[in-house]
Design a protein around this motif. Structure first.
Motif, PDB file in Angstrom:
ATOM      1  N   PRO A   1       7.670  -0.677  -8.227  1.00 36.43           N
ATOM      2  CA  PRO A   1       9.030  -0.338  -7.800  1.00 36.43           C
ATOM      3  C   PRO A   1       9.415   1.126  -8.056  1.00 36.43           C
ATOM      4  CG  PRO A   1       9.031  -2.403  -9.015  1.00 36.43           C
ATOM      5  CD  PRO A   1       7.653  -1.822  -9.140  1.00 36.43           C
ATOM      6  N   ALA A   2       8.949   1.707  -9.169  1.00 37.87           N
ATOM      7  CA  ALA A   2       9.275   3.109  -9.455  1.00 37.87           C
ATOM      8  C   ALA A   2       8.612   4.033  -8.433  1.00 37.87           C
ATOM      9  CB  ALA A   2       8.842   3.487 -10.870  1.00 37.87           C
ATOM     10  N   ASP A   3       7.350   3.745  -8.085  1.00 38.34           N
ATOM     11  CA  ASP A   3       6.666   4.537  -7.066  1.00 38.34           C
ATOM     12  C   ASP A   3       7.322   4.356  -5.700  1.00 38.34           C
ATOM     13  OD1 ASP A   3       4.859   5.641  -8.827  1.00 38.34           O
ATOM     14  OD2 ASP A   3       3.266   4.202  -8.385  1.00 38.34           O
ATOM     15  N   LYS A   4       7.760   3.138  -5.416  1.00 38.58           N
ATOM     16  CA  LYS A   4       8.440   2.883  -4.141  1.00 38.58           C
ATOM     17  C   LYS A   4       9.714   3.719  -4.050  1.00 38.58           C
ATOM     18  CE  LYS A   4      10.365  -0.521  -1.087  1.00 38.58           C
ATOM     19  NZ  LYS A   4      10.503  -1.885  -0.680  1.00 38.58           N
ATOM     20  N   GLN A   5      10.498   3.745  -5.125  1.00 40.19           N
ATOM     21  CA  GLN A   5      11.737   4.528  -5.145  1.00 40.19           C
ATOM     22  C   GLN A   5      11.440   6.021  -4.983  1.00 40.19           C
ATOM     23  OE1 GLN A   5      15.023   3.594  -5.174  1.00 40.19           O
ATOM     24  NE2 GLN A   5      15.379   5.767  -4.866  1.00 40.19           N
ATOM     25  N   ALA A   6      10.438   6.507  -5.705  1.00 38.80           N
ATOM     26  CA  ALA A   6      10.082   7.927  -5.615  1.00 38.80           C
ATOM     27  C   ALA A   6       9.600   8.285  -4.209  1.00 38.80           C
ATOM     28  CB  ALA A   6       9.012   8.272  -6.656  1.00 38.80           C
TER      29      ALA A   6
ATOM     30  N   SER B   1      -2.667   6.189  -0.033  1.00 39.88           N
ATOM     31  CA  SER B   1      -2.708   5.698  -1.416  1.00 39.88           C
ATOM     32  C   SER B   1      -1.309   5.648  -2.029  1.00 39.88           C
ATOM     33  CB  SER B   1      -3.644   6.550  -2.274  1.00 39.88           C
ATOM     34  OG  SER B   1      -3.063   7.783  -2.617  1.00 39.88           O
ATOM     35  N   ILE B   2      -0.457   6.588  -1.658  1.00 38.38           N
ATOM     36  CA  ILE B   2       0.929   6.541  -2.141  1.00 38.38           C
ATOM     37  C   ILE B   2       1.629   5.307  -1.589  1.00 38.38           C
ATOM     38  CG2 ILE B   2       3.197   7.657  -2.107  1.00 38.38           C
ATOM     39  CD1 ILE B   2       1.727  10.341  -1.953  1.00 38.38           C
ATOM     40  N   LYS B   3       1.426   5.039  -0.307  1.00 40.74           N
ATOM     41  CA  LYS B   3       2.040   3.854   0.308  1.00 40.74           C
ATOM     42  C   LYS B   3       1.578   2.584  -0.404  1.00 40.74           C
ATOM     43  CE  LYS B   3       2.695   5.664   4.977  1.00 40.74           C
ATOM     44  NZ  LYS B   3       2.360   5.475   6.393  1.00 40.74           N
ATOM     45  N   GLU B   4       0.295   2.517  -0.753  1.00 38.46           N
ATOM     46  CA  GLU B   4      -0.231   1.349  -1.472  1.00 38.46           C
ATOM     47  C   GLU B   4       0.385   1.232  -2.864  1.00 38.46           C
ATOM     48  OE1 GLU B   4      -2.121  -1.219  -0.347  1.00 38.46           O
ATOM     49  OE2 GLU B   4      -1.750  -0.226   1.576  1.00 38.46           O
ATOM     50  N   ARG B   5       0.478   2.354  -3.559  1.00 40.03           N
ATOM     51  CA  ARG B   5       1.123   2.349  -4.882  1.00 40.03           C
ATOM     52  C   ARG B   5       2.566   1.886  -4.776  1.00 40.03           C
ATOM     53  NH1 ARG B   5       0.183   8.122  -7.587  1.00 40.03           N
ATOM     54  NH2 ARG B   5       1.826   7.313  -8.929  1.00 40.03           N
ATOM     55  N   ALA B   6       3.249   2.344  -3.735  1.00 41.25           N
ATOM     56  CA  ALA B   6       4.660   1.994  -3.547  1.00 41.25           C
ATOM     57  C   ALA B   6       4.845   0.497  -3.316  1.00 41.25           C
ATOM     58  CB  ALA B   6       5.244   2.798  -2.385  1.00 41.25           C
ATOM     59  N   LYS B   7       3.856  -0.143  -2.698  1.00 47.56           N
ATOM     60  CA  LYS B   7       3.942  -1.593  -2.474  1.00 47.56           C
ATOM     61  C   LYS B   7       3.857  -2.363  -3.789  1.00 47.56           C
ATOM     62  CE  LYS B   7       1.831  -1.671   2.123  1.00 47.56           C
ATOM     63  NZ  LYS B   7       0.629  -2.081   2.872  1.00 47.56           N
TER      64      LYS B   7
ATOM     65  N   ALA C   1      11.321  10.881  -1.676  1.00 46.32           N
ATOM     66  CA  ALA C   1      10.567  12.022  -1.142  1.00 46.32           C
ATOM     67  C   ALA C   1      10.695  12.089   0.380  1.00 46.32           C
ATOM     68  CB  ALA C   1       9.103  11.927  -1.559  1.00 46.32           C
ATOM     69  N   LYS C   2      10.515  10.960   1.052  1.00 51.12           N
ATOM     70  CA  LYS C   2      10.628  10.943   2.528  1.00 51.12           C
ATOM     71  C   LYS C   2      12.042  11.299   2.952  1.00 51.12           C
ATOM     72  CE  LYS C   2       9.018   6.804   3.143  1.00 51.12           C
ATOM     73  NZ  LYS C   2       8.582   5.565   3.794  1.00 51.12           N
TER      74      LYS C   2
ATOM     75  N   GLY D   1       7.245  13.500  -8.509  1.00 46.80           N
ATOM     76  CA  GLY D   1       7.663  12.105  -8.351  1.00 46.80           C
ATOM     77  C   GLY D   1       8.251  11.491  -9.603  1.00 46.80           C
ATOM     78  N   GLY D   2       7.802  11.927 -10.759  1.00 56.09           N
ATOM     79  CA  GLY D   2       8.328  11.412 -12.016  1.00 56.09           C
ATOM     80  C   GLY D   2       9.579  12.117 -12.492  1.00 56.09           C
TER      81      GLY D   2
END
Length: 163
Positions: A96-101, A87-93, A105-106, A34-35
């Protein structure tokens, strides 16, 4: 229950399982690279796809095979896998960087693993971080380095033709 309802339920269950399967593969891309941005996640997607074809397994079977993708090593049951995706979905909320990653990925699962896409790893089925050099790496053929990962494919074995 009418036959139409039974068929409808079966279709809905199949769609739900396919989505969960895709989410688990996307979570693998997110967790493993992801990074690394799209190029790095695409490389991991290629490893999953190449291994899936080589082993005649689904991408989900490939990523959940014990001790193959380190992010799943401690998440062995279905509940823990689903919790990780949540937990990924929560982080993405929240980030912004996690949301983009996560979105990348999807997208890679849908456009690259489930369809055709170019292989930026030259057929790799294995990889490791630059921080380590596992014993198995000397037994396979190096293909490329992308971001913080080195990629490898099985060595070609020369077999002379029988005369």
């Amino acid at each position: 229950m009418k036959l139409v309802n039974v068929i409808e339920n079966i279709v809905l269950e199949t769609v739900a399982k396919e989505k969960l399967s895709d989410l688990i593969v996307a979570a693998t891309l997110f967790g493993e690279a992801g990074g690394e941005g799209e190029k790095g996640m695409k490389a991991v997607a290629n490893v999953i796809k190449n291994r899936s074809i080589s082993k005649n397994q689904t991408p989900k079977e490939v990523v959940l095979k014990p001790k193959q993708f380190s992010m799943w090593n401690n998440l062995t049951n279905k509940k823990s896998q689903i919790d990780y995706v949540k937990s990924i979905k929560e982080r993405a909320k929240k980030n912004p960087a996690d949301k983009q990653a996560w979105e990348t990925a999807k997208s890679l699962v849908s456009t690259h693993i489930n369809q055709q896409g170019d292989d930026n790893t030259n057929g790799a089925q294995y990889y490791h971080t630059l921080k380590i050099f596992p014993k198995w790496a000397s037994k396979v053929e190096y293909t490329t380095t992308i971001g913080n990962h080195k990629f490898y494919k099985p060595k070609k074995v020369y077999k002379p033709k029988k005369v």
